[in-house]
Write a protein that holds these residues in place. Structure first.
Motif: not given
Lengths: 277, 181, 129
Positions: A41-51, A82-83, A92-98, A129-130
């Protein structure tokens, strides 16, 4: 567990007396703030992926008031999802981007890697990258292309890349030591770091002592870089200031995490002018 | 040796066909790995950096005047020793002798020297900056210089500049007088 | 880039010709004075006063005064990316209200002087660049 005996309360007016034998239910324990959930909950995470992007070089940028500033040209070339990584399966939730493509090195890419791209129905990518995100709303469907217009002009981004390698460097270059004097009997030691410790006691060099060693070629993150220009047709994003690494290297771009503790694009109400529509 | 002797031969213990285990190796279809073609690059074969530079140059200099003056391959380019007048958007004019010409794309710049109220002044202008309204060559270099960068004219007895603004004005007035005669 | 012991031309008609910086005001000790910065200075050379003349000069040799830097040899960067540098370091003597002690200046002045709040100094200058 034995059934709790009912609490006997004797009240007269305002005063109260609770029977000493009564099994008073314990007050609810305060939430632990060192649990994995609290840490998440403390972790600074954004709600959308980067590039991912290529660094292409630097230019002079003049804003609408004629103010001159250095800027870096980045190119997003075929950046696709890509995943996924999900909380249930991976924790954890993450977007894999190629990004990019592999032509000449296609033979060198092993079959398991090629199989991943094959399963995702995308072309083999140069870099993957994730991007960790909060929640699952930001898990874009696989093969979704992330274009330059993913970012907005005026928004702040975090830029992560590998810095230029400087090789095995001395302490003057690596840590900014002053070196030893040019004269007064100093010979062949002008760029030395001097002493590294004390005497018989402690008789060792303390860990963390700054010494000569490999400099650069490490991951560097620059926070809160302003986006100056975005062009979806060409995939070019221009960011104010410099970006670590040499030209042609891969750069990770994501929404600024430390902008007042929340992602810049999430706080439109608080930071209106920072995130134009 | 003994062990070998007492081992029953396979033929002797052959089981009836019904009881024989029938091993069947499953033939797996080899996993097909599809290699997908990439979409063409949005910029084609163009260099991203030159694309951005060209675009911004056209934006700041639609007529191409500055580009011609700051093109190292052009014959009409500004050369060291030329007297150049620069007008900025705040309305001020500066006339000076070109000491240095730096061809650096968008940050191409000129170092101009002049004297105003007997004080030498060096100013460096970024030519493609939107604050630079116009660049004009007033007079070409009147002599040959031995270097590309004329730092050495500062404080030189013979080569240092005078009040160029005043001399340019004077020359213009003279010409006007000559024309109206 | 002016600091302790720097010799600076004085370009007003207060009588001072050359001053020596003894303190840069409102800057960290490691820092230096640029255009628009205030300094404390000693008048090292002043215009001579003829014997028996009734002219009262505002600055005499050996006096301690305040001054504002108006020109520097070190180039000044402007927000539009341009630079300006002068052939000498120059200052103007001022009083506590940031007004010039003299009433005439001879020589150009950088426009940063006006931007830093010394409007009266800038208005006296024959040219602001």
């Amino acid at each position: 567990m034995a059934e709790a005996t009912p609490v006997r309360v004797f009240s007269r007016g305002v005063a109260q007396l609770i029977s000493p034998n009564a099994n008073v239910p314990a007050a609810e324990a305060p939430a632990r703030n060192n649990s994995p959930a609290a840490a998440y909950a403390r972790k600074q995470l954004v709600s959308r992926t980067g590039a991912l992007a290529f660094k292409r070089g630097m230019i002079s940028w003049y804003d609408e008031n004629g103010v001159h500033m250095p800027a870096t040209v980045l190119e997003i070339d075929l950046c696709q999802v890509v995943g996924h990584k999900t909380e249930e399966k991976h924790g954890y939730n993450a977007v894999q981007v190629g990004m990019g493509h592999r032509n000449k090195a296609l033979q060198k890419m092993n079959k398991s890697k090629l199989g991943q791209f094959s399963a995702a129905t995308v072309n083999p990518k140069q870099a993957v990258a994730e991007f960790r995100i909060r929640g699952k709303d930001g898990l874009l469907p696989i093969t979704t292309e992330i274009t330059a217009s993913h970012f907005k002009v005026g928004q702040y981004v975090d830029v992560q890349a590998t810095s230029k390698g400087k090789g095995f460097s001395g302490v003057m270059k690596r840590h900014g030591f002053s070196g030893l004097p040019a004269s007064h009997g100093v010979s062949l030691k002008h760029r030395s770091g001097g002493t590294t410790g004390q005497n018989t006691d402690p008789g060792r060099v303390f860990p963390g002592r700054k010494m000569a060693g490999n400099m650069g070629n490490e991951t560097v993150t620059l926070k809160n870089q302003k986006v100056l220009s975005v062009d979806e047709d060409t995939g070019i994003v221009i960011v104010k200031g410099m970006v670590p690494g040499s030209k042609g290297k891969i750069v990770k771009l994501s929404d600024a995490r430390n902008m007042y503790g929340v992602a810049a694009h999430d706080v439109k109400s608080r930071l209106g002018p920072l995130v134009p529509e | 040796m003994l062990a070998r002797l007492i081992r029953p031969s396979l033929a002797a213990v052959r089981l009836p066909a019904m009881q024989m285990a029938t091993f069947k190796t499953i033939k797996r279809e080899p996993k097909t790995v599809n290699i997908y073609e990439r979409h063409p690059r949005r910029l084609g074969t163009e260099n991203a950096l030159t694309h951005v530079t060209d675009k911004l140059m056209k934006q700041f200099d639609p007529q191409g005047v500055k580009m011609e003056l700051m093109n190292p391959k052009s014959a009409d380019r500004i050369k060291p020793g030329d007297i150049v007048q620069i007008k900025t958007t705040d309305g001020s004019l500066f006339t000076g002798l070109t000491m240095v010409v730096d061809f650096r794309g968008l940050s191409s710049n000129l170092l101009l020297r002049s004297k105003i109220t007997k004080i030498g002044i060096d100013r460096r202008f970024k030519i493609f900056s939107p604050t630079v309204e116009s660049v004009k060559i007033i007079r070409r270099a009147t002599q040959k210089y031995t270097a590309e960068r004329l730092y050495y004219i500062r404080g030189h007895k013979r080569l240092d500049v005078g009040d160029l603004e005043a001399s340019v004005k004077k020359a213009a007035a003279k010409r006007k007088k000559f024309l109206f005669k | 880039m002016l600091y302790l012991k720097s010799l600076i031309n004085c370009i007003d008609n207060s009588g001072a010709l050359l001053v020596e910086c003894i303190k840069v005001l409102r800057k960290s000790p490691k820092n230096y004075a640029g255009v628009g910065d205030k300094i404390v200075c000693v008048v090292k050379r002043a215009r001579p006063i003829p014997n028996g003349s009734s002219i009262t000069q505002k600055a005499r040799k050996g006096e301690i005064k305040r001054a504002v830097i108006v020109r520097t040899k070190k180039e000044i960067r402007r927000p539009d990316g341009s630079y300006i540098q002068f052939d000498d370091n120059a200052c103007v003597l001022i009083n506590d209200a940031n007004e010039p002690v003299g009433n005439r200046l001879n020589g150009v002045v950088a426009k940063e002087v006006r931007e830093r709040g010394f409007t009266k100094v800038a208005s006296l200058a024959p040219r602001v660049l």
